[in-house]
Design a protein around this motif. Structure first.
Motif, PDB file in Angstrom:
ATOM      1  N   ALA A  13      12.420  16.384   3.296  1.00  0.00           N
ATOM      2  CA  ALA A  13      12.264  14.977   3.631  1.00  0.00           C
ATOM      3  C   ALA A  13      13.534  14.707   4.154  1.00  0.00           C
ATOM      4  O   ALA A  13      13.470  13.774   5.356  1.00  0.00           O
ATOM      5  N   TYR A  14      14.589  14.885   3.416  1.00  0.00           N
ATOM      6  CA  TYR A  14      15.930  14.635   3.949  1.00  0.00           C
ATOM      7  C   TYR A  14      16.253  15.174   5.156  1.00  0.00           C
ATOM      8  O   TYR A  14      16.839  14.502   5.959  1.00  0.00           O
ATOM      9  N   GLY A  15      15.803  16.368   5.360  1.00  0.00           N
ATOM     10  CA  GLY A  15      16.152  17.075   6.671  1.00  0.00           C
ATOM     11  C   GLY A  15      15.405  16.504   7.832  1.00  0.00           C
ATOM     12  O   GLY A  15      16.344  16.345   8.855  1.00  0.00           O
ATOM     13  N   ARG A  16      14.233  16.171   7.628  1.00  0.00           N
ATOM     14  CA  ARG A  16      13.545  15.258   8.822  1.00  0.00           C
ATOM     15  C   ARG A  16      14.117  14.159   8.998  1.00  0.00           C
ATOM     16  O   ARG A  16      14.439  13.616  10.246  1.00  0.00           O
ATOM     17  N   ALA A  17      14.479  13.425   8.143  1.00  0.00           N
ATOM     18  CA  ALA A  17      15.280  12.138   8.258  1.00  0.00           C
ATOM     19  C   ALA A  17      16.618  12.283   8.980  1.00  0.00           C
ATOM     20  O   ALA A  17      16.702  11.367   9.986  1.00  0.00           O
ATOM     21  N   MET A  18      17.204  13.382   8.686  1.00  0.00           N
ATOM     22  CA  MET A  18      18.701  13.429   9.525  1.00  0.00           C
ATOM     23  C   MET A  18      18.466  14.379  10.564  1.00  0.00           C
ATOM     24  O   MET A  18      19.370  14.249  11.609  1.00  0.00           O
ATOM     25  N   VAL A  72      13.745   6.203  -2.270  1.00  0.00           N
ATOM     26  CA  VAL A  72      13.072   4.949  -2.290  1.00  0.00           C
ATOM     27  C   VAL A  72      11.571   5.094  -2.007  1.00  0.00           C
ATOM     28  O   VAL A  72      10.590   4.790  -2.621  1.00  0.00           O
ATOM     29  N   ARG A  73      11.401   5.646  -0.624  1.00  0.00           N
ATOM     30  CA  ARG A  73       9.956   5.761  -0.167  1.00  0.00           C
ATOM     31  C   ARG A  73       9.111   7.080  -0.530  1.00  0.00           C
ATOM     32  O   ARG A  73       7.965   6.887  -0.958  1.00  0.00           O
ATOM     33  N   ASP A  74       9.708   8.057  -0.704  1.00  0.00           N
ATOM     34  CA  ASP A  74       8.844   9.426  -0.919  1.00  0.00           C
ATOM     35  C   ASP A  74       8.887   9.790  -2.558  1.00  0.00           C
ATOM     36  O   ASP A  74       7.936  10.024  -2.901  1.00  0.00           O
ATOM     37  N   CYS A  75      10.213   9.330  -3.264  1.00  0.00           N
ATOM     38  CA  CYS A  75      10.165   9.454  -4.702  1.00  0.00           C
ATOM     39  C   CYS A  75       9.537   8.412  -5.624  1.00  0.00           C
ATOM     40  O   CYS A  75       8.825   8.644  -6.309  1.00  0.00           O
ATOM     41  N   TRP A  76       9.940   7.376  -4.916  1.00  0.00           N
ATOM     42  CA  TRP A  76       9.402   5.938  -5.981  1.00  0.00           C
ATOM     43  C   TRP A  76       8.082   5.500  -5.348  1.00  0.00           C
ATOM     44  O   TRP A  76       7.491   4.484  -5.926  1.00  0.00           O
ATOM     45  N   GLY A  77       7.931   5.735  -3.951  1.00  0.00           N
ATOM     46  CA  GLY A  77       6.648   5.165  -3.448  1.00  0.00           C
ATOM     47  C   GLY A  77       6.798   3.902  -3.021  1.00  0.00           C
ATOM     48  O   GLY A  77       5.741   3.104  -2.897  1.00  0.00           O
ATOM     49  N   SER A  80       6.847  -0.565   1.588  1.00  0.00           N
ATOM     50  CA  SER A  80       6.843  -1.936   2.307  1.00  0.00           C
ATOM     51  C   SER A  80       8.164  -2.466   2.192  1.00  0.00           C
ATOM     52  O   SER A  80       8.920  -2.039   1.547  1.00  0.00           O
ATOM     53  N   PHE A  81       8.367  -3.374   3.375  1.00  0.00           N
ATOM     54  CA  PHE A  81       9.611  -3.995   3.235  1.00  0.00           C
ATOM     55  C   PHE A  81      10.166  -4.496   2.053  1.00  0.00           C
ATOM     56  O   PHE A  81      11.540  -4.453   1.793  1.00  0.00           O
ATOM     57  N   TRP A  82       9.407  -5.110   1.514  1.00  0.00           N
ATOM     58  CA  TRP A  82       9.797  -5.660   0.103  1.00  0.00           C
ATOM     59  C   TRP A  82       9.021  -5.045  -0.983  1.00  0.00           C
ATOM     60  O   TRP A  82       8.068  -4.767  -0.854  1.00  0.00           O
ATOM     61  N   PRO A  83       9.739  -4.027  -1.940  1.00  0.00           N
ATOM     62  CA  PRO A  83      10.989  -4.179  -2.185  1.00  0.00           C
ATOM     63  C   PRO A  83      12.089  -3.016  -1.825  1.00  0.00           C
ATOM     64  O   PRO A  83      13.109  -3.012  -1.994  1.00  0.00           O
ATOM     65  N   GLU A  84      11.667  -2.429  -0.553  1.00  0.00           N
ATOM     66  CA  GLU A  84      12.213  -1.117  -0.101  1.00  0.00           C
ATOM     67  C   GLU A  84      13.562  -1.428   0.339  1.00  0.00           C
ATOM     68  O   GLU A  84      14.406  -0.962  -0.066  1.00  0.00           O
ATOM     69  N   ARG A 184       0.709   7.794   5.251  1.00  0.00           N
ATOM     70  CA  ARG A 184       1.737   8.703   4.562  1.00  0.00           C
ATOM     71  C   ARG A 184       2.487   9.241   5.089  1.00  0.00           C
ATOM     72  O   ARG A 184       3.428   9.809   4.403  1.00  0.00           O
ATOM     73  N   LEU A 185       2.547   9.258   6.473  1.00  0.00           N
ATOM     74  CA  LEU A 185       3.795  10.148   7.262  1.00  0.00           C
ATOM     75  C   LEU A 185       4.985   9.099   7.773  1.00  0.00           C
ATOM     76  O   LEU A 185       4.821   7.959   7.904  1.00  0.00           O
ATOM     77  N   SER A 186       6.039   9.782   7.930  1.00  0.00           N
ATOM     78  CA  SER A 186       7.069   9.034   8.448  1.00  0.00           C
ATOM     79  C   SER A 186       6.771   8.525   9.759  1.00  0.00           C
ATOM     80  O   SER A 186       5.975   9.022  10.591  1.00  0.00           O
ATOM     81  N   PRO A 187       7.149   7.065  10.060  1.00  0.00           N
ATOM     82  CA  PRO A 187       6.824   6.590  11.505  1.00  0.00           C
ATOM     83  C   PRO A 187       6.724   7.612  12.716  1.00  0.00           C
ATOM     84  O   PRO A 187       5.985   7.550  13.604  1.00  0.00           O
ATOM     85  N   GLU A 188       7.983   8.211  12.841  1.00  0.00           N
ATOM     86  CA  GLU A 188       8.236   9.133  14.020  1.00  0.00           C
ATOM     87  C   GLU A 188       7.168  10.461  13.793  1.00  0.00           C
ATOM     88  O   GLU A 188       7.075  11.014  15.028  1.00  0.00           O
ATOM     89  N   LEU A 189       6.383  10.507  13.000  1.00  0.00           N
ATOM     90  CA  LEU A 189       5.339  11.580  13.114  1.00  0.00           C
ATOM     91  C   LEU A 189       4.050  11.187  13.117  1.00  0.00           C
ATOM     92  O   LEU A 189       3.166  11.950  13.168  1.00  0.00           O
ATOM     93  N   ARG A 190       3.840   9.897  13.255  1.00  0.00           N
ATOM     94  CA  ARG A 190       2.410   9.479  13.468  1.00  0.00           C
ATOM     95  C   ARG A 190       2.137   9.555  15.188  1.00  0.00           C
ATOM     96  O   ARG A 190       2.267   8.808  16.016  1.00  0.00           O
ATOM     97  N   ALA A 191       1.331  10.632  15.161  1.00  0.00           N
ATOM     98  CA  ALA A 191       0.835  11.089  16.557  1.00  0.00           C
ATOM     99  C   ALA A 191      -0.602  11.808  16.403  1.00  0.00           C
ATOM    100  O   ALA A 191      -0.871  12.072  15.159  1.00  0.00           O
ATOM    101  N   PRO A 192      -1.139  12.345  17.221  1.00  0.00           N
ATOM    102  CA  PRO A 192      -2.591  12.796  17.194  1.00  0.00           C
ATOM    103  C   PRO A 192      -2.257  14.028  16.349  1.00  0.00           C
ATOM    104  O   PRO A 192      -1.528  14.710  16.285  1.00  0.00           O
TER     105      PRO A 192
END
Length: 299
Positions: A13-18, A72-77, A80-84, A184-192
């Protein structure tokens, strides 16, 4: 102690983010802006100090921000903007303020015009909030992000993703369908959607934008893909109908050739249903480009 699977999931997940191509561009542009504009009191730094301070601090901020987002997003779930956003800002402020102050003192020059600790704390917190706000604003413009509003399917109704007739039906656009899975996916992976593959207690979701592993049972992932016509062809594999290029048979085994170049095995029990769909039959050589696909199978 974290398991190997959870550690691998975190690192992936960190590799994809970077790995996003925009990150080095943002780093370069903001570094040049910091050196030239010299905001937040760095106008008192010598030129060599600004050249060292801004690229390093922005690089550390990018690395730390990506790490905190995964935690925060993947490990703690908390997605949403609040409280992320406030939580990431607080953690970034606590972790980066001492580092940035130490670097500022090292490059400020003999006059030592260094921002105070409260000022540096405020700068980091505000920049983190602005970054999170922009990221959520961009994600909100991606179709299908309102998935949290979609109610769960009626358990009394059969799951269309598991039935052969559903494969013959025209699938709605994948960015509008499978909304619960896309959420459940990162925004950049939301595709067909292309396919799902079970890996231990996780499911790897493949879309036209890439893949991501989610903690989900295969049956639940298929249910979350409602609205996309598809078929579970193997205990560990589900494929979207629109992603199938053709069917291949070799040495008594059946597999599907998909649009992303992968071959998905078809279990012996599911082979008759798959062959009954009348898919284009391809030879293994055709998949590698050595031979043209064969004629349609008439069944």
């Amino acid at each position: 102690m974290p398991s190997f699977a959870s550690t691998r999931k975190f690192l992936c997940a960190y590799g994809r983010a970077m790995a996003q191509p925009v990150i080095p561009v943002v780093w370069l542009v903001t570094s040049i802006f910091g050196i030239v504009a010299s905001p937040f009191g760095t106008e008192h730094f010598p030129l060599t100090g600004r050249v060292a301070f801004w690229p390093i601090t922005i690089g550390l901020g990018v690395l730390a921000g990506g790490l905190l987002r995964v935690v925060v997003r993947d490990c703690w779930g908390l997605r949403s903007f609040w409280p992320e956003a406030p939580l990431i800002a607080v953690l970034a402020t606590l972790g980066l303020t001492p580092l940035f102050l130490a670097l500022a003192r090292a490059v400020a020059g003999p006059e030592q015009h260094v921002p105070s600790t409260p000022a540096m704390t405020g700068y980091i917190f505000i920049m983190s909030i602005i970054t999170s706000t922009l990221r959520h604003a961009v994600a909100a413009t991606w179709p299908g992000t309102a998935a949290a509003m979609v109610p769960p399917p009626d358990p009394a109704q059969p799951d269309p993703a598991l039935s052969v007739p559903a494969l013959a039906a025209a699938a709605p656009p994948a960015r509008d369908a499978a909304a619960r899975l896309m959420a459940r996916l990162s925004p950049e992976l939301r595709a067909p959607l292309i396919r799902l593959q079970m890996r231990d207690h996780y499911v790897e979701v493949f879309t036209e934008a890439g893949s991501e592993t989610v903690l989900l049972r295969m049956a639940d992932a298929i249910c979350a893909a409602e609205g996309v016509a598809g078929l579970q062809v193997h205990r560990s594999h589900w494929v979207a109908r629109q992603a199938i290029r053709g069917v291949m048979r070799a040495q008594g085994k059946v597999s599907l050739a998909l649009q992303d170049g992968t071959q998905v095995p078809v279990s012996r029990g599911n082979a008759p249903a798959v062959l009954a769909l009348g898919l284009q039959e391809m030879s293994p050589q055709a998949e590698t480009g050595a031979q043209a696909p064969q004629a349609m199978v008439a069944r």
